[in-house]
Scaffold this active site. Structure first.
Site, PDB file in Angstrom:
ATOM      1  N   ASN A  19      11.793  -5.478  60.667  1.00 50.61           N
ATOM      2  CA  ASN A  19      12.434  -6.340  59.658  1.00 50.61           C
ATOM      3  C   ASN A  19      13.382  -7.323  60.336  1.00 50.61           C
ATOM      4  O   ASN A  19      13.449  -8.492  59.949  1.00 50.61           O
ATOM      5  CB  ASN A  19      13.191  -5.497  58.633  1.00 50.61           C
ATOM      6  CG  ASN A  19      12.282  -4.968  57.539  1.00 50.61           C
ATOM      7  OD1 ASN A  19      11.925  -5.706  56.626  1.00 50.61           O
ATOM      8  ND2 ASN A  19      11.875  -3.720  57.657  1.00 50.61           N
ATOM      9  N   MET A  95      20.092   3.915  59.687  1.00 52.26           N
ATOM     10  CA  MET A  95      19.900   5.273  59.187  1.00 52.26           C
ATOM     11  C   MET A  95      21.192   6.049  58.940  1.00 52.26           C
ATOM     12  O   MET A  95      21.168   7.264  58.786  1.00 52.26           O
ATOM     13  CB  MET A  95      18.997   6.052  60.173  1.00 52.26           C
ATOM     14  CG  MET A  95      17.627   5.447  60.353  1.00 52.26           C
ATOM     15  SD  MET A  95      16.772   5.156  58.793  1.00 52.26           S
ATOM     16  CE  MET A  95      16.278   6.828  58.410  1.00 52.26           C
ATOM     17  N   ARG A  96      22.295   5.336  58.886  1.00 53.92           N
ATOM     18  CA  ARG A  96      23.564   6.032  58.609  1.00 53.92           C
ATOM     19  C   ARG A  96      24.044   5.754  57.194  1.00 53.92           C
ATOM     20  O   ARG A  96      23.851   4.659  56.667  1.00 53.92           O
ATOM     21  CB  ARG A  96      24.641   5.548  59.590  1.00 53.92           C
ATOM     22  CG  ARG A  96      24.463   6.098  60.993  1.00 53.92           C
ATOM     23  CD  ARG A  96      25.505   5.510  61.903  1.00 53.92           C
ATOM     24  NE  ARG A  96      26.869   5.880  61.527  1.00 53.92           N
ATOM     25  CZ  ARG A  96      27.476   7.004  61.875  1.00 53.92           C
ATOM     26  NH1 ARG A  96      26.847   7.897  62.619  1.00 53.92           N
ATOM     27  NH2 ARG A  96      28.715   7.249  61.495  1.00 53.92           N
ATOM     28  N   LEU A  98      26.948   4.860  54.763  1.00 51.64           N
ATOM     29  CA  LEU A  98      28.167   4.075  54.982  1.00 51.64           C
ATOM     30  C   LEU A  98      29.354   4.674  54.234  1.00 51.64           C
ATOM     31  O   LEU A  98      29.206   5.201  53.121  1.00 51.64           O
ATOM     32  CB  LEU A  98      27.948   2.643  54.489  1.00 51.64           C
ATOM     33  CG  LEU A  98      26.871   1.854  55.227  1.00 51.64           C
ATOM     34  CD1 LEU A  98      26.548   0.578  54.460  1.00 51.64           C
ATOM     35  CD2 LEU A  98      27.309   1.529  56.641  1.00 51.64           C
ATOM     36  N   HIS A 114      14.810  -1.082  51.199  1.00 46.89           N
ATOM     37  CA  HIS A 114      14.427   0.330  51.041  1.00 46.89           C
ATOM     38  C   HIS A 114      12.929   0.409  50.720  1.00 46.89           C
ATOM     39  O   HIS A 114      12.438  -0.328  49.856  1.00 46.89           O
ATOM     40  CB  HIS A 114      15.241   0.974  49.909  1.00 46.89           C
ATOM     41  CG  HIS A 114      14.908   2.413  49.723  1.00 46.89           C
ATOM     42  ND1 HIS A 114      15.424   3.409  50.538  1.00 46.89           N
ATOM     43  CD2 HIS A 114      14.085   3.041  48.849  1.00 46.89           C
ATOM     44  CE1 HIS A 114      14.931   4.577  50.159  1.00 46.89           C
ATOM     45  NE2 HIS A 114      14.119   4.388  49.137  1.00 46.89           N
ATOM     46  N   LEU A 149      24.280   5.903  47.155  1.00 45.30           N
ATOM     47  CA  LEU A 149      23.173   5.705  48.096  1.00 45.30           C
ATOM     48  C   LEU A 149      21.900   5.215  47.391  1.00 45.30           C
ATOM     49  O   LEU A 149      21.438   5.843  46.437  1.00 45.30           O
ATOM     50  CB  LEU A 149      22.884   7.023  48.836  1.00 45.30           C
ATOM     51  CG  LEU A 149      21.837   6.945  49.942  1.00 45.30           C
ATOM     52  CD1 LEU A 149      22.327   6.105  51.104  1.00 45.30           C
ATOM     53  CD2 LEU A 149      21.452   8.337  50.408  1.00 45.30           C
ATOM     54  N   ASP A 150      21.348   4.109  47.893  1.00 45.94           N
ATOM     55  CA  ASP A 150      20.090   3.532  47.382  1.00 45.94           C
ATOM     56  C   ASP A 150      20.137   3.246  45.878  1.00 45.94           C
ATOM     57  O   ASP A 150      19.104   3.250  45.198  1.00 45.94           O
ATOM     58  CB  ASP A 150      18.890   4.453  47.684  1.00 45.94           C
ATOM     59  CG  ASP A 150      18.639   4.592  49.178  1.00 45.94           C
ATOM     60  OD1 ASP A 150      19.030   3.684  49.933  1.00 45.94           O
ATOM     61  OD2 ASP A 150      18.052   5.601  49.590  1.00 45.94           O
TER      62      ASP A 150
HETATM   63  C1  GRF Z   1      11.844   0.048  56.663  1.00 43.10           C
HETATM   64  O1  GRF Z   1      10.790   0.707  56.022  1.00 43.10           O
HETATM   65  C2  GRF Z   1      13.019  -0.098  55.742  1.00 43.10           C
HETATM   66  O2  GRF Z   1      12.653  -0.247  54.422  1.00 43.10           O
HETATM   67  C3  GRF Z   1      13.728   1.219  55.946  1.00 43.10           C
HETATM   68  O3  GRF Z   1      13.601   1.505  57.296  1.00 43.10           O
HETATM   69  C4  GRF Z   1      12.423   0.884  57.800  1.00 43.10           C
HETATM   70  C5  GRF Z   1      12.824   0.046  58.968  1.00 43.10           C
HETATM   71  O4  GRF Z   1      11.711  -0.496  59.627  1.00 43.10           O
HETATM   72  N1  GRF Z   1      15.084   1.128  55.474  1.00 43.10           N
HETATM   73  P1  GRF Z   1      11.899  -1.486  60.855  1.00 43.10           P
HETATM   74  O5  GRF Z   1      12.854  -0.814  61.835  1.00 43.10           O
HETATM   75  O6  GRF Z   1      12.485  -2.755  60.319  1.00 43.10           O
HETATM   76  O7  GRF Z   1      10.541  -1.680  61.427  1.00 43.10           O
END
Ligand code: GRF
Length: 219
Positions: A19, A95-96, A98, A114, A149-150
């Protein structure tokens, strides 16, 4: 920020960073209307850091183990983001969880991507859970980040139809394609003042957005 200066963006990652790569590519193509000023990772070996370095963007690993707790870590990251003059924080596979202080500090200025059609499937392993639930629709959501979260207000959703042959891997790949589209679009619109949060409501092109804007995968 002056009129001639584009919005500074900080991207937080923990892994692959595809991304992030989409954001970098959009910036290079002149489609982001903003400038990625820093990429920050909690993981030293995150591949996204390498992508940032290759693009000439400051790539910083901040080690959580060097801090007493989540608050101390987040406060160091927030200080760094401020130092780089970023007005928008993009969570792109970060992945943390916040701390509330971090979220309040950047109130209305954090967006997350997400891999599910929120509010369905918050948390991890979304593709696996979609298959287990035999859902026929899946996708990704860009939302503003709030303390839950989310659960912050959604902006865009990219939807795909789940086919009989889909696996976790194919869903991940198909959803990723959509993530790139809606994440870049959200950043560009935020940067040009077309998207913002006002009193907890998403404003898009001057009107409150009652439900996320849907982009349907047609393939
Ligand atoms: C993606 O699927 C995003 O939605 C999730 O983590 C993944 C990250 O993918 N939060 P990348 O590291 O951008 O390839």
């Amino acid at each position: 920020m002056t009129a001639s200066e584009s919005l500074g963006v900080a991207v937080l990652i923990s892994g692959e960073g595809t991304n992030l790569q989409a954001l970098i590519d959009a910036q290079h193509a002149g489609r982001l209307h903003s400038e990625i000023r820093a990429v920050i990772s909690d993981k030293k070996d995150a591949r996204g850091l390498e992508r940032a370095r290759r693009a000439g963007i400051p790539a910083l690993h901040i080690d959580p183990q060097a801090y007493a707790d989540r608050e101390a870590y987040d406060s160091a990251v927030a200080a760094l983001i401020d130092r780089y003059g970023a007005g928008l924080v993009v969570l792109a596979g970060y992945m943390r969880i916040l701390s509330n202080a971090f979220i309040e500090h950047f109130n209305g200025r954090i967006i997350n991507i997400h891999p599910s059609l929120l509010p369905k499937f918050k948390g991890l392993h979304t593709h696996r859970r979609v298959l287990a639930a035999e859902d026929r629709a899946h996708g990704a959501t860009v939302h503003f980040v709030t303390a839950d979260l989310d659960s912050g207000p959604p902006v865009f959703q990219y939807r795909i139809a789940v086919g009989p042959d889909d696996t976790e891997a194919t869903l991940s790949a198909r959803v990723h394609v959509g993530e790139y589209i809606i994440l870049c679009d959200a950043v560009a619109r935020f940067a040009t003042g077309r998207l913002y949060l006002a009193d907890g409501a998403v404003m898009l092109d001057g009107a409150p957005l009652e439900a996320p804007m849907i982009i349907q995968d047609e393939t």
